[in-house]
Scaffold this motif. Structure first.
Motif, PDB file in Angstrom:
ATOM      1  N   GLY A  60     134.934 154.716  77.528  1.00 49.12           N
ATOM      2  CA  GLY A  60     134.349 153.379  77.518  1.00 49.12           C
ATOM      3  C   GLY A  60     133.177 153.207  78.456  1.00 49.12           C
ATOM      4  N   SER A  61     132.557 154.294  78.896  1.00 37.58           N
ATOM      5  CA  SER A  61     131.423 154.193  79.814  1.00 37.58           C
ATOM      6  C   SER A  61     130.217 153.581  79.123  1.00 37.58           C
ATOM      7  CB  SER A  61     131.047 155.565  80.373  1.00 37.58           C
ATOM      8  OG  SER A  61     132.034 156.030  81.252  1.00 37.58           O
ATOM      9  N   LEU A  62     129.513 152.736  79.852  1.00 38.62           N
ATOM     10  CA  LEU A  62     128.281 152.103  79.380  1.00 38.62           C
ATOM     11  C   LEU A  62     127.202 152.396  80.412  1.00 38.62           C
ATOM     12  CD1 LEU A  62     126.787 150.246  77.374  1.00 38.62           C
ATOM     13  CD2 LEU A  62     127.539 148.310  78.793  1.00 38.62           C
ATOM     14  N   ILE A  63     126.129 153.053  79.964  1.00 36.34           N
ATOM     15  CA  ILE A  63     125.087 153.529  80.867  1.00 36.34           C
ATOM     16  C   ILE A  63     123.728 153.032  80.374  1.00 36.34           C
ATOM     17  CG2 ILE A  63     123.988 155.590  81.843  1.00 36.34           C
ATOM     18  CD1 ILE A  63     126.655 157.070  81.010  1.00 36.34           C
ATOM     19  N   VAL A  64     122.913 152.560  81.315  1.00 34.98           N
ATOM     20  CA  VAL A  64     121.522 152.203  81.010  1.00 34.98           C
ATOM     21  C   VAL A  64     120.646 153.208  81.746  1.00 34.98           C
ATOM     22  CG1 VAL A  64     119.707 150.471  81.244  1.00 34.98           C
ATOM     23  CG2 VAL A  64     122.042 149.757  80.717  1.00 34.98           C
ATOM     24  N   SER A  65     119.713 153.810  81.018  1.00 37.09           N
ATOM     25  CA  SER A  65     118.826 154.818  81.589  1.00 37.09           C
ATOM     26  C   SER A  65     117.375 154.410  81.341  1.00 37.09           C
ATOM     27  CB  SER A  65     119.111 156.173  80.938  1.00 37.09           C
ATOM     28  OG  SER A  65     118.179 157.140  81.369  1.00 37.09           O
ATOM     29  N   VAL A  66     116.573 154.506  82.390  1.00 35.07           N
ATOM     30  CA  VAL A  66     115.140 154.226  82.290  1.00 35.07           C
ATOM     31  C   VAL A  66     114.409 155.541  82.534  1.00 35.07           C
ATOM     32  CG1 VAL A  66     113.187 152.934  83.231  1.00 35.07           C
ATOM     33  CG2 VAL A  66     115.451 151.861  83.098  1.00 35.07           C
ATOM     34  N   GLY A  67     113.779 156.066  81.496  1.00 38.16           N
ATOM     35  CA  GLY A  67     113.091 157.351  81.591  1.00 38.16           C
ATOM     36  C   GLY A  67     111.614 157.171  81.914  1.00 38.16           C
ATOM     37  N   PHE A  68     111.148 157.896  82.934  1.00 36.05           N
ATOM     38  CA  PHE A  68     109.741 157.817  83.330  1.00 36.05           C
ATOM     39  C   PHE A  68     108.887 158.767  82.498  1.00 36.05           C
ATOM     40  CE2 PHE A  68     111.996 156.297  87.038  1.00 36.05           C
ATOM     41  CZ  PHE A  68     111.261 155.166  87.354  1.00 36.05           C
ATOM     42  N   ARG A  69     107.667 158.408  82.303  1.00 35.41           N
ATOM     43  CA  ARG A  69     106.701 159.295  81.650  1.00 35.41           C
ATOM     44  C   ARG A  69     106.405 160.469  82.588  1.00 35.41           C
ATOM     45  NH1 ARG A  69     104.963 157.758  77.023  1.00 35.41           N
ATOM     46  NH2 ARG A  69     105.000 155.570  76.444  1.00 35.41           N
ATOM     47  N   PRO A  70     105.996 161.614  82.029  1.00 33.08           N
ATOM     48  CA  PRO A  70     105.671 162.767  82.874  1.00 33.08           C
ATOM     49  C   PRO A  70     104.634 162.397  83.937  1.00 33.08           C
ATOM     50  CG  PRO A  70     105.730 163.421  80.573  1.00 33.08           C
ATOM     51  CD  PRO A  70     105.853 161.921  80.604  1.00 33.08           C
ATOM     52  N   GLY A  71     104.944 162.742  85.183  1.00 34.41           N
ATOM     53  CA  GLY A  71     104.017 162.519  86.288  1.00 34.41           C
ATOM     54  C   GLY A  71     103.972 161.101  86.838  1.00 34.41           C
ATOM     55  N   MET A  72     104.793 160.191  86.333  1.00 36.36           N
ATOM     56  CA  MET A  72     104.689 158.790  86.735  1.00 36.36           C
ATOM     57  C   MET A  72     105.718 158.338  87.784  1.00 36.36           C
ATOM     58  SD  MET A  72     102.138 157.347  85.392  1.00 36.36           S
ATOM     59  CE  MET A  72     101.028 158.702  85.174  1.00 36.36           C
ATOM     60  N   LEU A  73     106.662 159.200  88.160  1.00 37.77           N
ATOM     61  CA  LEU A  73     107.667 158.806  89.141  1.00 37.77           C
ATOM     62  C   LEU A  73     107.017 158.405  90.466  1.00 37.77           C
ATOM     63  CD1 LEU A  73     110.669 158.527  89.915  1.00 37.77           C
ATOM     64  CD2 LEU A  73     110.555 160.894  90.708  1.00 37.77           C
ATOM     65  N   HIS A  74     106.102 159.201  90.941  1.00 39.02           N
ATOM     66  CA  HIS A  74     105.459 158.914  92.221  1.00 39.02           C
ATOM     67  C   HIS A  74     104.662 157.615  92.157  1.00 39.02           C
ATOM     68  CE1 HIS A  74     102.523 159.358  95.551  1.00 39.02           C
ATOM     69  NE2 HIS A  74     103.629 159.720  96.175  1.00 39.02           N
ATOM     70  N   GLN A  75     103.953 157.410  91.090  1.00 41.00           N
ATOM     71  CA  GLN A  75     103.172 156.182  90.951  1.00 41.00           C
ATOM     72  C   GLN A  75     104.079 154.952  90.856  1.00 41.00           C
ATOM     73  OE1 GLN A  75     100.087 156.390  88.021  1.00 41.00           O
ATOM     74  NE2 GLN A  75      99.677 154.208  88.089  1.00 41.00           N
ATOM     75  N   ALA A  76     105.224 155.084  90.186  1.00 41.24           N
ATOM     76  CA  ALA A  76     106.120 153.944  89.997  1.00 41.24           C
ATOM     77  C   ALA A  76     106.946 153.635  91.244  1.00 41.24           C
ATOM     78  CB  ALA A  76     107.051 154.198  88.815  1.00 41.24           C
TER      79      ALA A  76
END
Length: 107
Positions: free
Chosen positions: A79-95
Motif C-alpha cells: 500500500g505504499s504511495l510515493i511521489v517522485s520529482v525527477g530533475f532534468r539532466p544537469g539541473m539539480l545544482h541550479q534547482a
C-alpha cells in the motif's frame, strides 16, 4: 502497481523532467540506474533498500535520490504511495544548489 506521470508546471519545466505518483503493493521493487536525481516523498508506507552486503537500509520519508550508477533492489511496504520529482539532466545544482557528485549512489 499503478504509476502516473505528470508534466511539471510550465515555469518549472526547465528544471523538472516529470512528477510521478507510484502506488506499490510490495513486496519487491527494482529502481533502475539513472543519471537524473529525484526527490522522493513517501506519503504512505515505505521502502527498505537491500544493500550489496544483504543488509537493509530504511529510507526516510523524504529523500534526495541519485544519480545512481547501478539499479537498486528494495522491499516495499504494501500500500505504499510515493511521489517522485525527477530533475532534468544537469539541473539539480541550479534547482537546489546541490552538486550531483555529492549525492551519487546515495539515498
Amino acid at each position: 502497481m499503478q504509476i502516473q506521470v505528470f508534466p511539471p508546471h510550465p515555469k518549472l519545466a526547465k528544471l523538472i523532467m516529470h512528477i510521478s505518483v507510484l502506488e506499490l503493493d510490495g513486496p519487491e521493487s527494482y529502481l533502475p540506474a539513472s543519471l537524473n536525481p529525484s526527490i522522493m516523498l513517501f506519503i504512505r508506507g515505505g521502502v527498505r533498500v537491500i544493500q550489496a552486503d544483504g543488509s537493509l537500509l530504511d529510507c526516510p520519508r523524504f529523500i534526495l535520490r541519485g544519480p545512481f550508477t547501478l539499479p537498486a533492489h528494495s522491499l516495499v511496504a504494501p500500500g505504499s504511495l510515493i511521489v517522485s520529482v525527477g530533475f532534468r539532466p544537469g539541473m539539480l545544482h541550479q534547482a537546489l544548489g546541490i552538486l550531483p557528485a555529492d549525492v551519487l549512489d546515495s539515498f
